[in-house]
Design an enzyme around this catalytic site. Structure first.
Site, PDB file in Angstrom:
ATOM      1  N   LYS A   1       0.626  -0.910   0.158  1.00 41.22           N
ATOM      2  CA  LYS A   1       0.057  -0.138   0.213  1.00 41.22           C
ATOM      3  C   LYS A   1       0.903   1.525   0.002  1.00 41.22           C
ATOM      4  O   LYS A   1       0.328   2.503  -0.558  1.00 41.22           O
ATOM      5  CB  LYS A   1      -1.263  -0.049   0.713  1.00 41.22           C
ATOM      6  CG  LYS A   1      -2.257  -0.936   1.171  1.00 41.22           C
ATOM      7  CD  LYS A   1      -3.285  -0.571   1.890  1.00 41.22           C
ATOM      8  CE  LYS A   1      -4.387  -2.132   1.727  1.00 41.22           C
ATOM      9  NZ  LYS A   1      -5.247  -2.112   2.679  1.00 41.22           N
TER      10      LYS A   1
ATOM     11  N   LYS B   1     -11.264  -5.618  -2.829  1.00 44.01           N
ATOM     12  CA  LYS B   1     -12.469  -4.675  -3.289  1.00 44.01           C
ATOM     13  C   LYS B   1     -11.882  -3.788  -3.903  1.00 44.01           C
ATOM     14  O   LYS B   1     -12.845  -2.792  -4.278  1.00 44.01           O
ATOM     15  CB  LYS B   1     -12.304  -4.357  -1.530  1.00 44.01           C
ATOM     16  CG  LYS B   1     -13.148  -5.286  -0.363  1.00 44.01           C
ATOM     17  CD  LYS B   1     -13.701  -5.044   0.914  1.00 44.01           C
ATOM     18  CE  LYS B   1     -13.686  -6.068   1.497  1.00 44.01           C
ATOM     19  NZ  LYS B   1     -13.278  -5.266   2.889  1.00 44.01           N
TER      20      LYS B   1
ATOM     21  N   LYS C   1      -5.020 -11.686  -5.545  1.00 42.18           N
ATOM     22  CA  LYS C   1      -5.889 -11.890  -5.039  1.00 42.18           C
ATOM     23  C   LYS C   1      -7.216 -11.345  -5.102  1.00 42.18           C
ATOM     24  O   LYS C   1      -6.951 -10.399  -5.974  1.00 42.18           O
ATOM     25  CB  LYS C   1      -5.777 -12.074  -3.575  1.00 42.18           C
ATOM     26  CG  LYS C   1      -5.706 -10.835  -2.436  1.00 42.18           C
ATOM     27  CD  LYS C   1      -5.922 -10.858  -1.284  1.00 42.18           C
ATOM     28  CE  LYS C   1      -5.932  -9.285  -0.972  1.00 42.18           C
ATOM     29  NZ  LYS C   1      -6.360  -9.382   0.176  1.00 42.18           N
TER      30      LYS C   1
HETATM   31  P1  ATP Z   1      -9.266  -6.756   0.101  1.00 37.76           P
HETATM   32  O1  ATP Z   1      -7.990  -6.692   0.139  1.00 37.76           O
HETATM   33  O2  ATP Z   1     -10.450  -7.049  -0.564  1.00 37.76           O
HETATM   34  O3  ATP Z   1      -9.604  -5.026  -0.441  1.00 37.76           O
HETATM   35  P2  ATP Z   1      -8.633  -6.932   3.238  1.00 37.76           P
HETATM   36  O4  ATP Z   1      -7.781  -8.533   2.964  1.00 37.76           O
HETATM   37  O5  ATP Z   1      -8.137  -6.151   2.590  1.00 37.76           O
HETATM   38  O6  ATP Z   1      -9.281  -6.940   1.670  1.00 37.76           O
HETATM   39  P3  ATP Z   1     -11.252  -7.253   4.508  1.00 37.76           P
HETATM   40  O7  ATP Z   1     -12.057  -7.127   4.251  1.00 37.76           O
HETATM   41  O8  ATP Z   1     -10.881  -7.177   6.338  1.00 37.76           O
HETATM   42  O9  ATP Z   1      -9.639  -6.861   3.943  1.00 37.76           O
HETATM   43  O10 ATP Z   1     -10.780  -9.029   4.982  1.00 37.76           O
HETATM   44  C1  ATP Z   1     -11.107  -9.134   5.210  1.00 37.76           C
HETATM   45  C2  ATP Z   1     -11.290 -11.240   5.485  1.00 37.76           C
HETATM   46  O11 ATP Z   1     -10.905 -11.862   3.720  1.00 37.76           O
HETATM   47  C3  ATP Z   1      -9.850 -11.343   5.212  1.00 37.76           C
HETATM   48  O12 ATP Z   1      -9.760 -12.956   6.674  1.00 37.76           O
HETATM   49  C4  ATP Z   1      -9.204 -11.778   4.693  1.00 37.76           C
HETATM   50  O13 ATP Z   1      -7.880 -13.014   4.757  1.00 37.76           O
HETATM   51  C5  ATP Z   1     -10.251 -12.813   3.948  1.00 37.76           C
HETATM   52  N1  ATP Z   1      -9.732 -12.879   2.332  1.00 37.76           N
HETATM   53  C6  ATP Z   1      -9.403 -11.419   1.509  1.00 37.76           C
HETATM   54  N2  ATP Z   1      -9.406 -11.081  -0.046  1.00 37.76           N
HETATM   55  C7  ATP Z   1      -9.375 -12.637   0.434  1.00 37.76           C
HETATM   56  C8  ATP Z   1      -9.148 -13.414  -1.275  1.00 37.76           C
HETATM   57  N3  ATP Z   1      -9.142 -12.943  -2.318  1.00 37.76           N
HETATM   58  N4  ATP Z   1      -9.399 -15.088  -1.156  1.00 37.76           N
HETATM   59  C9  ATP Z   1      -9.659 -15.150   0.357  1.00 37.76           C
HETATM   60  N5  ATP Z   1      -9.666 -14.614   1.213  1.00 37.76           N
HETATM   61  C10 ATP Z   1      -9.764 -12.816   1.509  1.00 37.76           C
END
Ligand code: ATP
Ligand code: LTN
Length: 326
Positions: free
Chosen positions: A111, A195, A192
């Site tokens: 980030k 969001k 991955k």
């Molecule tokens: P993003 O990167 O999608 O914005 P994030 O990982 O920053 O999301 P959270 O919304 O807090 O943030 O993630 C919530 C949960 O979802 C965490 O346990 C994270 O490990 C899981 N997670 C996020 N993306 C994935 C993915 N692509 N596959 C599996 N688990 C995921």
């Protein structure tokens, strides 16, 4: 009973990665564990947020927790900022953390890439996450595999404090699902599902309508071989879709390989659209029922009170061992 804690950030729409990596585990675990599920709004503000949108997102995630099957009679559901112990323990843990270890966190590095100065909150993010977990004497933390490094840091902090100040915190463990641990982006299976990715067709959000789901799956990147075979290294696109298929059906990877022997990606993708649309339909229905209800607010208030009752003595224990206060 083993204590479970996990959190999701109220930033944007919850997608299949969040659901299959984390939320699905939340529901399974509540049957035989003492579960606490949090909406981590203090983590969300480590990057800029629009206050009005943030408030809506908090309620969206809370409603989605319930919609996927988190049961407030079995689990505690609450908003992180409603329990002040998170911020307080965050500071106390900061004083046992090092800039070196925090600089090595990949999420922070990603980030902050190419920036000369990075918001301090983004740097401290993993310490606050450690506080979330240690505040509740947590044994198990169900998350996606992308969180592994943060869980390891939490364990390091826990061991460091227990060694220095005597037994204070319970040593937590991460829990990762096999198929859902890392759902990849549909347009680029080397990244991955996220969001924050620019292309909306890279992800499927739990509240997406049928036409969006169809478009995203039918356009998903595969390979030119046309054979439905699981191989994450050589065929990451189709393998990722197979993981999603498995998570929404009773079939195993082997069952799917057999079922689609001699068939093409088109047939497989069409079936996958139906499976995902059908799988998400009850979640969407429940979400609509609960999202604007008074019940939702009551559940979150009650959850915060129950969480606080667990947090206060743990915080006191640490403060006592640290020698702060009177
Ligand atoms: P993003 O990167 O999608 O914005 P994030 O990982 O920053 O999301 P959270 O919304 O807090 O943030 O993630 C919530 C949960 O979802 C965490 O346990 C994270 O490990 C899981 N997670 C996020 N993306 C994935 C993915 N692509 N596959 C599996 N688990 C995921
Ligand atoms: N960093 C996590 C969200 C999170 C979390 C937690 C997960 C914040 N605090 C405590 C589990 C336990 C993420 O998914 N991005």
């Amino acid at each position: 009973m083993n204590r479970v804690f996990s959190g999701v950030q109220p930033t944007g729409n919850i997608h299949l990665g969040n659901y299959l990596g984390a939320l699905k585990q939340f529901v399974e675990l509540q049957e035989d564990h003492d579960c606490i599920y949090c909406i981590v709004d203090l983590h969300a503000i480590t990057v800029a947020q629009d206050p009005k949108e943030l408030r809506e997102s908090i309620l969206d995630v809370a409603a989605l927790y319930l919609a996927v099957g988190v049961d407030p009679k079995k689990s505690i559901v609450f908003v992180q900022s409603s329990v002040s112990g998170h911020s307080e323990l965050g500071w106390l843990l900061t004083c046992s953390s090092y800039t070196g270890e925090l600089s090595r966190m990949t999420q922070f590095k990603d980030k902050g890439k190419g920036k000369e100065s990075v918001p301090t909150g983004l740097f401290m993010y993993p310490v606050l996450m450690a506080a979330d977990i240690l505040l509740y004497d947590t044994n198990v933390v169900p998350v996606g595999i992308d969180q592994k490094q943060h869980i390891e840091l939490t364990r390091d902090l826990c061991n460091r404090i227990n060694n220095k100040y005597g037994d204070t915190f319970v040593l937590p463990e991460g829990r990762y699902l096999k198929e859902g641990a890392k759902i990849m982006a549909l347009d680029d299976p080397t990244k991955k599902m996220s969001k924050s990715a620019e292309n909306p067709l890279s992800r499927i959000s739990l509240l997406d309508d049928e036409s969006k789901i169809k478009k995203a799956i039918m356009k998903a990147t595969t390979d030119s071989e046309g054979v439905i075979k699981f191989d994450m290294e050589k065929k990451p696109g189709i393998s990722n879709l197979m993981n999603i298929y498995v998570s929404f059906s009773d079939l195993s990877i082997e069952d799917i390989e057999k079922k689609y022997e001699g068939k093409g990606y088109g047939d497989f993708k069409k079936d996958l659209v139906t499976i995902v649309v059908d799988g998400l339909a009850p979640i969407k229905k429940r979400f609509e029922e609960i999202r604007h209800s008074d019940e939702l607010i009551e559940i979150l208030r009650d959850g915060a009170n129950r969480a606080n009752e667990i947090a206060v003595p743990v915080l006191e224990r640490f403060k006592n061992n640290l020698g702060v206060g009177i």
